[in-house]
Write a protein that holds these residues in place. Structure first.
Motif, short mmCIF file in Angstrom:
data_model
loop_
_atom_site.label_atom_id
_atom_site.label_comp_id
_atom_site.label_asym_id
_atom_site.label_seq_id
_atom_site.Cartn_x
_atom_site.Cartn_y
_atom_site.Cartn_z
N LYS A 102 31.02 34.51 -13.84
CA LYS A 102 31.56 35.85 -13.54
C LYS A 102 32.85 35.75 -12.75
CE LYS A 102 28.81 39.26 -12.36
NZ LYS A 102 27.72 40.01 -11.70
N HIS A 141 26.38 41.43 -17.90
CA HIS A 141 26.73 40.82 -16.61
C HIS A 141 28.22 40.99 -16.28
CE1 HIS A 141 22.88 38.76 -15.83
NE2 HIS A 141 22.79 38.65 -17.14
N PHE A 142 29.00 41.42 -17.26
CA PHE A 142 30.45 41.53 -17.08
C PHE A 142 30.95 42.95 -17.36
CE2 PHE A 142 29.22 37.37 -18.69
CZ PHE A 142 29.82 36.49 -17.80
N LYS A 143 30.05 43.93 -17.29
CA LYS A 143 30.38 45.29 -17.75
C LYS A 143 31.63 45.84 -17.09
CE LYS A 143 28.55 49.92 -18.52
NZ LYS A 143 27.36 50.81 -18.46
N VAL A 147 27.28 32.44 -21.65
CA VAL A 147 26.25 33.03 -20.78
C VAL A 147 25.08 33.50 -21.64
CG1 VAL A 147 25.73 34.99 -19.26
CG2 VAL A 147 27.76 33.59 -18.85
N GLU A 186 23.48 40.80 -24.86
CA GLU A 186 22.82 40.72 -23.56
C GLU A 186 23.76 40.19 -22.49
OE1 GLU A 186 19.82 41.91 -22.87
OE2 GLU A 186 19.67 42.56 -24.95
N SER A 187 24.50 39.15 -22.82
CA SER A 187 25.33 38.50 -21.80
C SER A 187 26.44 39.41 -21.30
CB SER A 187 25.93 37.21 -22.36
OG SER A 187 26.70 37.46 -23.51
N CYS A 188 26.99 40.29 -22.14
CA CYS A 188 28.11 41.12 -21.71
C CYS A 188 27.71 42.10 -20.61
CB CYS A 188 28.73 41.86 -22.90
SG CYS A 188 27.71 43.20 -23.55
N LEU A 206 21.19 32.45 -21.05
CA LEU A 206 20.09 33.41 -20.94
C LEU A 206 18.98 33.07 -21.93
CD1 LEU A 206 22.13 36.72 -20.55
CD2 LEU A 206 20.84 35.53 -18.77
N ILE A 245 25.65 31.92 -13.69
CA ILE A 245 26.16 33.25 -14.03
C ILE A 245 27.15 33.74 -12.98
CG2 ILE A 245 25.51 35.68 -14.30
CD1 ILE A 245 22.94 34.70 -15.68
N VAL A 246 26.86 33.49 -11.71
CA VAL A 246 27.78 33.89 -10.64
C VAL A 246 29.13 33.20 -10.81
CG1 VAL A 246 28.24 33.76 -8.16
CG2 VAL A 246 25.98 34.45 -8.98
N ASP A 295 20.97 31.34 -12.39
CA ASP A 295 21.57 32.34 -11.51
C ASP A 295 22.90 31.86 -10.95
OD1 ASP A 295 19.41 33.97 -11.99
OD2 ASP A 295 18.39 33.49 -10.11
#
Length: 499
Positions: free
Chosen positions: A467, A412-414, A443, A408-410, A447, A463-464, A460
């Motif tokens: 990233k 956010h970094f696709k 991350v 799931e966490s990846c 989540l 995560i920013v 939120d």
């Protein structure tokens, strides 16, 4: 009334109040932290609250070895003193939990009774002067002698040197002709018994963590046969289980410390006026404190995760990826949080009597002991790349998308993670890759905590910021850098000749 009859919320509140009274009313924690060791009267009052009962099984009079309670205790202690928290961490993760899991039943009662009633303490001896992280090459040896074992060797940098009543000692079996077996054996040493005295050759002048004595220890002791720990399979796997469980408890020590750095930073910046406003109104200050707050969020998520996966009922020998992630990432966050507080505090922060200045020195060794972070990050990257090679995959995002820890966490970094990895990576690139993987895993923890109800604005923001950090790490990873040290650099390197 037994200890388990007391709710943990009441137990920990009483403990926190005891520390507050001791460190801020009876004594001055800022002065105590600059002295070698903790005054016996202070330690006696702290231990009178039976804090180490959290790591003792219920059937031996303790609170039941619940990870949540162990981490809660470590966090409460580290809010006031990182040294005190580490003292408890050593006792819990490196002595009491291994005893609960691997010691013979016949020796447990006396040990646990002495911890509960006589305020005893224990530590772990693995590291040797010539074999730091290379534990498998240790030279401390054991051989059967009479109705027990004789253990000889040299150990150093053991926390609680000269102070612990008990030690767990790692050694290798002597097999003749000066050779030692490949496996690792662990033995209990009771320094109060005849023939088991550990000789301290030297106390080290550690630059931080003043309350904890470290030093050089000489061993030539005789222990009874039933003082040998009993592994489930091999001694090496037992050692990994112990160390991985310990690394998964680092978030407990980090939790209170990072929260203290955050609280101090917010309070200082609210009260410090600059021109017509306070420091907190400045954009760069908002950014710096938000980084500490992100560390707080990540550490909270680690504590929640560790509480569900690191109990002594689990064997963690093969859980190196998560153990290394928790230890390396949280200790990086501890050091960064202390650095940020000092920067925000101005000149006053650069004092050993200031919680931030002292925090820099006290948190720094956490990035080194129990495996330096660079080594742990490289190991993490090797675990991932080996698995990728085994599955014949070289696209990082695609692989992480199918890995449970990062599925799931990846997402956010696709964009950042969508690249292929070469079969051979330099060590410096492995470290970069390990840092990236560790933060993606964290991350995932965040989540999971959000699903349980943790406040969304903190998630939120976290995560920013992660990233942004991962984007910078990936830039470093992709940058072509293979520079080597110029060791014979003296010729034509003095600027004075060119002016």
């Amino acid at each position: 009334m037994t200890l388990t009859d007391i709710k943990f919320s009441e137990f920990i509140k009483d403990f926190e109040q005891t520390l507050k009274n001791l460190f801020h009313e009876k004594e001055d924690i800022n002065k105590l932290s600059l002295e070698r060791g903790l005054p016996p009267s202070v330690m006696h009052e702290i231990l009178s609250k039976k804090p180490l009962s959290v790591a003792i099984p219920e059937n031996f009079g303790g609170r039941g070895s619940k990870v949540k309670e162990c981490l809660g205790l470590l966090a409460a202690a580290s809010y006031e003193s990182l040294s005190l928290s580490l003292t408890f961490g050593i006792n819990i993760a490196l002595f009491l939990e291994p005893i609960s899991k691997y010691a013979e039943e016949g020796v447990k009662k006396e040990i646990f009774d002495r911890f509960l009633e006589e305020q005893n303490m224990g530590g772990l001896m693995i590291t040797e002067p010539d074999y730091g992280s290379d534990a498998l090459s240790m030279k401390t040896q054991n051989e059967e002698s009479g109705d027990g074992y004789r253990i000889k060797g040299t150990k150093h940098w053991q926390g609680l040197t000269g102070l612990a009543d008990y030690w767990l000692i790692a050694s290798r079996k002597a097999i003749g002709n000066g050779e030692l077996g490949r496996d690792i054996d662990f033995f209990i040493c009771d320094t109060t018994r005849k023939g088991q005295k550990v000789i301290v050759d030297e106390y080290y002048d550690n630059a931080g963590l003043y309350m904890i004595p470290y030093g050089l220890n000489q061993l030539d002791i005789q222990v009874p046969a039933n003082f040998k720990l009993q592994p489930e399979t091999t001694g090496i796997k037992m050692m990994l289980d112990i160390l991985h469980r310990s690394r998964m408890q680092f978030p407990g020590m980090g939790m209170g410390f990072i929260k203290r750095m955050m609280d101090e930073a917010i309070q200082h910046c609210k009260n410090r006026m600059v021109g017509v406003g306070n420091l907190l109104a400045m954009d760069s200050v908002q950014f710096q404190i938000s980084r500490i707050q992100s560390a707080f969020t990540i550490c909270s998520a680690m504590c929640a995760k560790s509480s569900s996966i690191s109990g002594i009922e689990f064997n963690l020998a093969l859980e190196g990826l998560e153990a290394n992630t928790m230890k390396a990432v949280v200790t990086d966050l501890m050091q960064e949080s202390a650095q940020l507080l000092v920067q925000l505090s101005g000149a006053n922060g650069y004092r050993t009597s200031h919680i931030g200045g002292r925090g820099i020195m006290d948190s720094r060794p956490f990035q080194i002991f129990e495996g330096s972070n660079e080594m742990l990050y490289a190991q993490m990257a090797e675990m991932i790349t080996r698995s990728m090679k085994k599955e014949k995959k070289n696209h990082l995002f695609d692989f992480l998308r199918e890995l449970k820890l990062t599925a799931e966490s990846c997402l956010h970094f696709k964009n950042d993670l969508s690249f292929t990895i070469d079969n051979t990576l330099s060590q410096r690139k492995l470290v970069d890759l390990g840092k990236i993987i560790g933060r993606v895993i964290c991350v995932g923890y965040v989540l999971e905590l959000e699903v349980k109800g943790f406040r969304k604005d903190l998630v939120d923001n976290c995560i920013v910021l992660v990233k942004q950090e991962v984007a910078a790490l990936i830039s470093s990873f992709k940058f072509d850098n293979a520079v080597k040290v110029v060791d014979e650099y003296l010729d034509n390197s003095s600027w004075l000749k060119f002016v």
